[in-house]
Design a protein around this motif. Structure first.
Motif, short mmCIF file in Angstrom:
data_model
loop_
_atom_site.label_atom_id
_atom_site.label_comp_id
_atom_site.label_asym_id
_atom_site.label_seq_id
_atom_site.Cartn_x
_atom_site.Cartn_y
_atom_site.Cartn_z
N TRP A 35 17.59 -11.59 0.17
CA TRP A 35 18.13 -12.10 -1.10
C TRP A 35 18.07 -13.62 -1.08
O TRP A 35 18.74 -14.26 -0.28
CB TRP A 35 19.57 -11.63 -1.28
N ASP A 36 17.22 -14.15 -1.95
CA ASP A 36 16.96 -15.59 -1.95
C ASP A 36 16.50 -15.98 -0.54
O ASP A 36 15.50 -15.47 -0.07
CB ASP A 36 18.19 -16.37 -2.41
N ASP A 59 20.72 -13.87 -10.55
CA ASP A 59 19.54 -14.26 -11.33
C ASP A 59 18.27 -13.68 -10.73
O ASP A 59 17.28 -13.47 -11.42
CB ASP A 59 19.43 -15.80 -11.39
N THR A 60 18.30 -13.47 -9.43
CA THR A 60 17.14 -12.89 -8.74
C THR A 60 17.56 -11.60 -8.06
O THR A 60 18.69 -11.48 -7.58
CB THR A 60 16.59 -13.86 -7.68
N LEU A 61 16.65 -10.63 -8.03
CA LEU A 61 16.95 -9.35 -7.40
C LEU A 61 16.53 -9.37 -5.94
O LEU A 61 15.50 -9.95 -5.58
CB LEU A 61 16.23 -8.22 -8.14
N THR A 63 15.24 -7.72 -2.25
CA THR A 63 14.28 -6.72 -1.78
C THR A 63 14.82 -6.15 -0.47
O THR A 63 15.79 -6.66 0.09
CB THR A 63 12.89 -7.32 -1.56
N LYS A 171 11.07 -1.54 -10.35
CA LYS A 171 10.79 -2.81 -9.69
C LYS A 171 10.71 -2.65 -8.18
O LYS A 171 9.96 -3.36 -7.50
CB LYS A 171 11.85 -3.84 -10.06
#
Length: 283
Positions: A35-36, A59-61, A63, A171
């Motif tokens: 994450w980030d 804001d970002t997903l 993985t 996604k």
């Protein structure tokens, strides 16, 4: 201190309740959440509550990734200090590379026999298979026999679930046979299940309430004429809805043990928040 005859190991996506892990001395290897700039260990660096709160505002997903071969080798070596043999039961190989990493690590740990099982499941579907293996090990079966008993339970294990959107599964590349629902069908609340180790559609439903009702009807149909031993309500930051499902199942099956388990962060990356499901075994 004497060694256990058979140690049972699994991965963090099972998200077994801590009290069961401790009671049965189950060994758990965590998967990774990226994450980030952070690499987080599932259930160790971030728990389900923290994960879904952060996901809701992100804001970002994130993985995900499986443990490396090296991590598995070290994990097995540590377990081998406490056991004469190991049975590893892991998330479906169609959903993760975890089993492949474990298999590659087996050759690096020659000191102890290791048998691996593809659960073809995850969440507490995987957890229920692990608990069946625990019971077999407690009865004195060998690691080969315990692994076979675990495999025999794979076909009897069901995981049904409802997601708010297919976006997260799409996604994350875990949409499997449900791919044909994607696109113009984003407005639906699909009822999905795990079949042959992948996510597949069961029904197209316009509202989540109707999808949950249909899910409960299937649980009833699957258990017609019998009482399931355990029913597990799965939830991803859907506590109030999970309580309602638990109440419905407890009313329908008063002699069954009904529990609620959070969907682990690694699985939640792909289901998204507000997912709701049921895991159980059929005869």
């Amino acid at each position: 201190m004497s060694k256990a005859k058979v140690a049972i190991v699994t991965d963090s996506t099972a998200n077994l309740p801590p009290e069961l892990i401790e009671k049965h001395a189950i060994h758990v290897i965590p998967l990774h959440i990226h994450w980030d700039t952070s690499d987080l260990l599932d259930g160790i660096d971030i728990n389900a509550n923290e994960f879904y709160q952060r996901l809701d505002a992100a804001d970002t997903l994130p993985t995900t990734s499986q443990p490396s071969v090296g991590e598995f080798a070290e994990f097995f070596k540590q377990v081998a200090l406490k056991a004469e043999s190991i049975v590893g039961i892991f998330i479906s190989e169609r959903l993760s590379g975890t089993l492949a990493s474990a298999q590659a690590a087996v050759d690096l740990v020659p000191a102890v026999p290791i048998a691996l099982v593809d659960s073809q499941s995850t969440a507490m579907g995987l957890g229920l298979i692990v608990l069946a293996a625990v019971r077999a090990a407690a009865q004195g079966y060998s690691h080969i026999e315990v692994a076979e008993i675990a495999r025999s339970n794979v076909a009897h294990t069901r995981v049904l679930f409802v997601v708010d959107t297919l976006e997260y599964l799409h996604k994350g590349g875990r949409i499997g046979g449900a791919q044909r629902l994607f696109g113009s069908m984003l407005a639906i609340k699909p009822l999905l299940h795990l079949a042959e180790g992948e996510v597949r559609p069961l029904a197209r439903v316009r509202t989540k309430k109707k999808a949950v009702r249909h899910m409960l009807d299937i649980v009833t149909q699957d258990n017609e004429g019998q009482t399931p031993t355990v029913l597990v309500v799965l939830q991803a930051a859907a506590g109030a809805e999970a309580d309602e499902v638990k109440e419905s199942l407890a009313t329908e099956f008063p002699d069954a043990e009904v529990m609620i388990a959070a969907i682990s962060p690694v699985v939640g990356v792909h289901t998204g928040p507000k997912a709701l499901g049921v895991a159980y075994m059929v005869a």
